[in-house]
Design a protein around this motif. Structure first.
Motif, PDB file in Angstrom:
ATOM      1  N   PHE A 322      10.348  -3.214  -3.692  1.00 18.80           N
ATOM      2  CA  PHE A 322      10.705  -4.230  -4.672  1.00 18.80           C
ATOM      3  C   PHE A 322       9.990  -4.011  -6.006  1.00 18.80           C
ATOM      4  O   PHE A 322      10.455  -4.483  -7.034  1.00 18.80           O
ATOM      5  N   GLY A 323       8.888  -3.284  -6.001  1.00 17.71           N
ATOM      6  CA  GLY A 323       8.213  -2.963  -7.259  1.00 17.71           C
ATOM      7  C   GLY A 323       8.941  -1.919  -8.067  1.00 17.71           C
ATOM      8  O   GLY A 323       8.754  -1.807  -9.285  1.00 17.71           O
ATOM      9  N   GLU A 324       9.769  -1.106  -7.410  1.00 15.89           N
ATOM     10  CA  GLU A 324      10.666  -0.144  -8.047  1.00 15.89           C
ATOM     11  C   GLU A 324       9.958   0.790  -9.027  1.00 15.89           C
ATOM     12  O   GLU A 324      10.506   1.163 -10.060  1.00 15.89           O
ATOM     13  N   GLY A 325       8.735   1.183  -8.701  1.00 17.89           N
ATOM     14  CA  GLY A 325       8.044   2.172  -9.512  1.00 17.89           C
ATOM     15  C   GLY A 325       7.354   1.637 -10.741  1.00 17.89           C
ATOM     16  O   GLY A 325       6.674   2.393 -11.448  1.00 17.89           O
ATOM     17  N   ASP A 326       7.485   0.353 -11.015  1.00 15.20           N
ATOM     18  CA  ASP A 326       6.787  -0.250 -12.142  1.00 15.20           C
ATOM     19  C   ASP A 326       5.363  -0.605 -11.705  1.00 15.20           C
ATOM     20  O   ASP A 326       5.182  -1.339 -10.727  1.00 15.20           O
ATOM     21  N   TYR A 327       4.360  -0.079 -12.400  1.00 16.35           N
ATOM     22  CA  TYR A 327       2.978  -0.280 -11.960  1.00 16.35           C
ATOM     23  C   TYR A 327       2.645  -1.759 -11.834  1.00 16.35           C
ATOM     24  O   TYR A 327       2.166  -2.214 -10.784  1.00 16.35           O
ATOM     25  N   GLN A 328       2.870  -2.521 -12.894  1.00 18.21           N
ATOM     26  CA  GLN A 328       2.449  -3.920 -12.872  1.00 18.21           C
ATOM     27  C   GLN A 328       3.227  -4.727 -11.849  1.00 18.21           C
ATOM     28  O   GLN A 328       2.653  -5.543 -11.118  1.00 18.21           O
ATOM     29  N   GLU A 329       4.515  -4.514 -11.757  1.00 25.11           N
ATOM     30  CA  GLU A 329       5.322  -5.282 -10.809  1.00 25.11           C
ATOM     31  C   GLU A 329       4.933  -4.940  -9.364  1.00 25.11           C
ATOM     32  O   GLU A 329       4.799  -5.831  -8.518  1.00 25.11           O
ATOM     33  N   THR A 330       4.743  -3.654  -9.084  1.00 29.85           N
ATOM     34  CA  THR A 330       4.386  -3.236  -7.728  1.00 29.85           C
ATOM     35  C   THR A 330       3.050  -3.830  -7.303  1.00 29.85           C
ATOM     36  O   THR A 330       2.914  -4.366  -6.192  1.00 29.85           O
ATOM     37  N   VAL A 331       2.059  -3.749  -8.175  1.00 30.21           N
ATOM     38  CA  VAL A 331       0.736  -4.260  -7.834  1.00 30.21           C
ATOM     39  C   VAL A 331       0.761  -5.783  -7.716  1.00 30.21           C
ATOM     40  O   VAL A 331       0.133  -6.354  -6.822  1.00 30.21           O
ATOM     41  N   LYS A 332       1.488  -6.467  -8.597  1.00 22.76           N
ATOM     42  CA  LYS A 332       1.587  -7.922  -8.492  1.00 22.76           C
ATOM     43  C   LYS A 332       2.142  -8.340  -7.138  1.00 22.76           C
ATOM     44  O   LYS A 332       1.616  -9.251  -6.489  1.00 22.76           O
ATOM     45  N   ILE A 333       3.227  -7.688  -6.708  1.00 25.14           N
ATOM     46  CA  ILE A 333       3.815  -8.035  -5.414  1.00 25.14           C
ATOM     47  C   ILE A 333       2.822  -7.763  -4.290  1.00 25.14           C
ATOM     48  O   ILE A 333       2.649  -8.585  -3.377  1.00 25.14           O
ATOM     49  N   ALA A 334       2.133  -6.621  -4.352  1.00 25.99           N
ATOM     50  CA  ALA A 334       1.155  -6.302  -3.318  1.00 25.99           C
ATOM     51  C   ALA A 334       0.042  -7.340  -3.270  1.00 25.99           C
ATOM     52  O   ALA A 334      -0.392  -7.754  -2.190  1.00 25.99           O
ATOM     53  N   VAL A 335      -0.404  -7.782  -4.418  1.00 25.83           N
ATOM     54  CA  VAL A 335      -1.487  -8.768  -4.493  1.00 25.83           C
ATOM     55  C   VAL A 335      -1.048 -10.101  -3.906  1.00 25.83           C
ATOM     56  O   VAL A 335      -1.833 -10.807  -3.259  1.00 25.83           O
ATOM     57  N   LEU A 336       0.218 -10.452  -4.103  1.00 24.32           N
ATOM     58  CA  LEU A 336       0.729 -11.746  -3.651  1.00 24.32           C
ATOM     59  C   LEU A 336       1.308 -11.707  -2.233  1.00 24.32           C
ATOM     60  O   LEU A 336       1.564 -12.755  -1.648  1.00 24.32           O
ATOM     61  N   ALA A 337       1.500 -10.510  -1.688  1.00 24.44           N
ATOM     62  CA  ALA A 337       2.252 -10.389  -0.435  1.00 24.44           C
ATOM     63  C   ALA A 337       1.504 -10.934   0.773  1.00 24.44           C
ATOM     64  O   ALA A 337       2.120 -11.364   1.743  1.00 24.44           O
ATOM     65  N   GLY A 338       0.160 -10.893   0.742  1.00 23.46           N
ATOM     66  CA  GLY A 338      -0.587 -11.449   1.853  1.00 23.46           C
ATOM     67  C   GLY A 338      -1.373 -10.423   2.646  1.00 23.46           C
ATOM     68  O   GLY A 338      -1.412  -9.239   2.321  1.00 23.46           O
ATOM     69  N   TRP A 339      -2.031 -10.908   3.703  1.00 20.01           N
ATOM     70  CA  TRP A 339      -2.849 -10.104   4.596  1.00 20.01           C
ATOM     71  C   TRP A 339      -3.981  -9.415   3.817  1.00 20.01           C
ATOM     72  O   TRP A 339      -4.597 -10.026   2.952  1.00 20.01           O
ATOM     73  N   ASP A 340      -4.237  -8.139   4.097  1.00 22.94           N
ATOM     74  CA  ASP A 340      -5.354  -7.436   3.449  1.00 22.94           C
ATOM     75  C   ASP A 340      -4.874  -6.886   2.107  1.00 22.94           C
ATOM     76  O   ASP A 340      -4.816  -5.673   1.884  1.00 22.94           O
ATOM     77  N   SER A 341      -4.559  -7.783   1.189  1.00 18.92           N
ATOM     78  CA  SER A 341      -3.727  -7.477   0.027  1.00 18.92           C
ATOM     79  C   SER A 341      -4.313  -6.463  -0.939  1.00 18.92           C
ATOM     80  O   SER A 341      -3.567  -5.793  -1.665  1.00 18.92           O
ATOM     81  N   ASP A 342      -5.648  -6.330  -0.980  1.00 18.44           N
ATOM     82  CA  ASP A 342      -6.199  -5.360  -1.924  1.00 18.44           C
ATOM     83  C   ASP A 342      -5.926  -3.927  -1.486  1.00 18.44           C
ATOM     84  O   ASP A 342      -5.901  -3.018  -2.321  1.00 18.44           O
ATOM     85  N   ASN A 343      -5.678  -3.708  -0.197  1.00 17.36           N
ATOM     86  CA  ASN A 343      -5.493  -2.341   0.276  1.00 17.36           C
ATOM     87  C   ASN A 343      -4.132  -1.753  -0.092  1.00 17.36           C
ATOM     88  O   ASN A 343      -4.077  -0.664  -0.687  1.00 17.36           O
ATOM     89  N   PRO A 344      -2.993  -2.405   0.221  1.00 14.46           N
ATOM     90  CA  PRO A 344      -1.734  -1.871  -0.290  1.00 14.46           C
ATOM     91  C   PRO A 344      -1.698  -1.828  -1.820  1.00 14.46           C
ATOM     92  O   PRO A 344      -1.127  -0.896  -2.398  1.00 14.46           O
ATOM     93  N   ALA A 345      -2.315  -2.816  -2.460  1.00 14.68           N
ATOM     94  CA  ALA A 345      -2.350  -2.808  -3.922  1.00 14.68           C
ATOM     95  C   ALA A 345      -3.053  -1.557  -4.427  1.00 14.68           C
ATOM     96  O   ALA A 345      -2.564  -0.874  -5.341  1.00 14.68           O
ATOM     97  N   ALA A 346      -4.208  -1.218  -3.839  1.00 14.64           N
ATOM     98  CA  ALA A 346      -4.953  -0.047  -4.275  1.00 14.64           C
ATOM     99  C   ALA A 346      -4.201   1.248  -3.976  1.00 14.64           C
ATOM    100  O   ALA A 346      -4.224   2.195  -4.777  1.00 14.64           O
ATOM    101  N   THR A 347      -3.526   1.301  -2.825  1.00 15.49           N
ATOM    102  CA  THR A 347      -2.767   2.508  -2.479  1.00 15.49           C
ATOM    103  C   THR A 347      -1.683   2.786  -3.504  1.00 15.49           C
ATOM    104  O   THR A 347      -1.555   3.892  -4.031  1.00 15.49           O
TER     105      THR A 347
END
Length: 428
Positions: A322-347
């Protein structure tokens, strides 16, 4: 290891210079991309820490999760489902040129592995080298400052086993480490893919033992997925959209996974939800219901553990698609998605940071960032002044490792500013 016949798709890529089955890469450009990798990880890691473990399921079929509307708001969360914490604002955590990025577990183990690789006589770390590095650079809990050594679940268990004398891969063996299906290896080994540009077979070989230092089974498979994507990131079509680049990388990595694996089924499920055009929040809620509540697709190992490999892999697929390759959109979704959110965001912050490069990340945010990194916040005994390294130096060390792997493992050429890397012989 599964055959890499799927890499015939790499011929659809257009590297910087492309001749037959060779990939030509500028070392200067690669250093800028490695700088972007470290910078992109730091931004996403620290932004993700704001929501880490805030939302791990909760009551009801849809759970209790953040949505897009929560970005930029001040919230009080129940971390790990416990008591309400203090107010905090969900927003970017950025460090300007006069500031310093602090190390965290999403970057510091990779930093340690890079240091060990740079100082190893070989191109693959041995179990003994990994154990010696962990024991030298990671605090014991009893002697750590403030009693915190910044290790959790499988990483902590592996460290304990090393102190008892075990050597990887025994430290990630299910017979010794009951936490082998947790997320740990997914956030500590992506860098190995970048050490083998365009050659995921070599990236997986170099990452094999570090992954199995803490992981096995499906958790190891998920980690390999990320290694493959990072390796192939060096060969994306530069004229394609970020969306096309990222989705192609994901498809190539998915082709490596056995169809019957839980990890592959999670990927397929999230992709179908994306292709159905539902909002990302709905796809995330579907992930929660399908895997945490219903435990489908063979997901029975630690299903209600918010730091399990599986649930976080599925969540990371939500932000990826859903982030579709956009840095800010991808990281925002990862941060909001839940669970151990900093890890997918960092990846994804690291992968997209590599694709964007340092300059692309700064352009996306319209500002310059700090290039200093305080590794001794979490780890110890590195030969850097006051425990502070710099992102350009870290990128330069990475280039030196890549150079050694290109020549000695890939059997490519290094001359001037160029690497010439032979791609896989698919007839072997």
């Amino acid at each position: 290891m599964r055959r890499f016949a799927f890499l015939s798709m790499i011929l659809l890529f257009a590297p910087v210079a492309f001749q037959a089955n060779e990939l030509s890469i500028s070392q200067t450009d690669y250093a800028e991309k490695l700088h972007g990798f470290w910078l992109g990880q730091c931004i996403a890691n620290w932004t993700g820490i704001i929501t880490e473990m805030d939302k791990i399921g909760g009551e009801g079929e849809r759970g209790d999760f953040y949505t897009r509307e929560d970005w930029g708001t001040t919230v009080r969360s129940r971390r790990w489902g416990g008591e309400l914490g203090p107010p905090k604002t969900i927003d970017w955590v950025l460090r300007g040129p006069a500031e310093i990025w602090d190390a965290d577990d999403d970057t510091d183990i990779e930093y340690m592995y890079q240091h060990l690789m740079a100082n190893s006589p070989g191109t693959k770390l041995t179990g003994e080298e990994i154990r010696a590095g962990w024991l030298k650079h990671i605090h014991d809990e009893a002697s750590a400052p403030n009693g915190e050594n910044f290790l959790w679940v499988s990483n902590q268990r592996a460290h304990d086993l090393m102190r008892e004398g075990l050597v990887p891969p025994a430290t990630g063996d299910p017979a010794n480490n009951q936490l082998f299906e947790m997320i740990d290896a997914q956030l500590t080994t992506e860098l190995f893919g970048l050490f083998a540009p365009g050659r995921p077979d070599v990236g997986l070989a170099v990452a094999h033992l570090p992954i199995r230092t803490t992981a096995n089974g499906e958790a190891a498979l998920a980690s390999e997925f990320y290694v493959i994507m990072h390796s192939l990131a060096a060969a994306v079509v530069p004229t394609e959209s970020r969306k096309a680049q990222v989705h192609r990388l994901a498809a190539l990595a998915r082709a490596y996974m056995p169809d019957e694996s839980t990890t592959a089924k999670m990927y397929d499920f999230v992709k179908l939800r994306y292709e159905a055009g539902v909002p990302w929040e709905e796809a995330r809620d579907d992930v929660y219901r399908r895997y945490q509540l219903e435990q489908l697709d063979g997901y029975t190992a630690g299903p209600r553990n918010p730091v399990a490999s599986g649930i976080n892999f599925a969540a990371s697929m939500v932000s990826l698609f859903f982030g579709e390759g956009d840095y800010q959109e991808t990281v925002k979704i990862a941060v909001l998605a839940g669970w151990d959110s900093d890890n997918p965001a960092a990846t994804w912050g690291g992968l997209l940071g590599f694709l964007y490069g340092k300059s692309g990340i700064e352009q996306a945010f319209g500002q310059e960032f700090s290039d200093r990194y305080y590794i001794h916040r979490t780890r110890k005994d590195f030969p850097v002044p006051d425990g502070i390294d710099t992102l350009p130096t870290m990128a330069a060390v990475g280039v030196e490792i890549v150079d050694r792997i290109v020549v000695n493992e890939i059997k490519g050429k290094s001359h001037g500013d160029q690497w010439v890397i032979p791609l896989l012989d698919l007839d072997e």
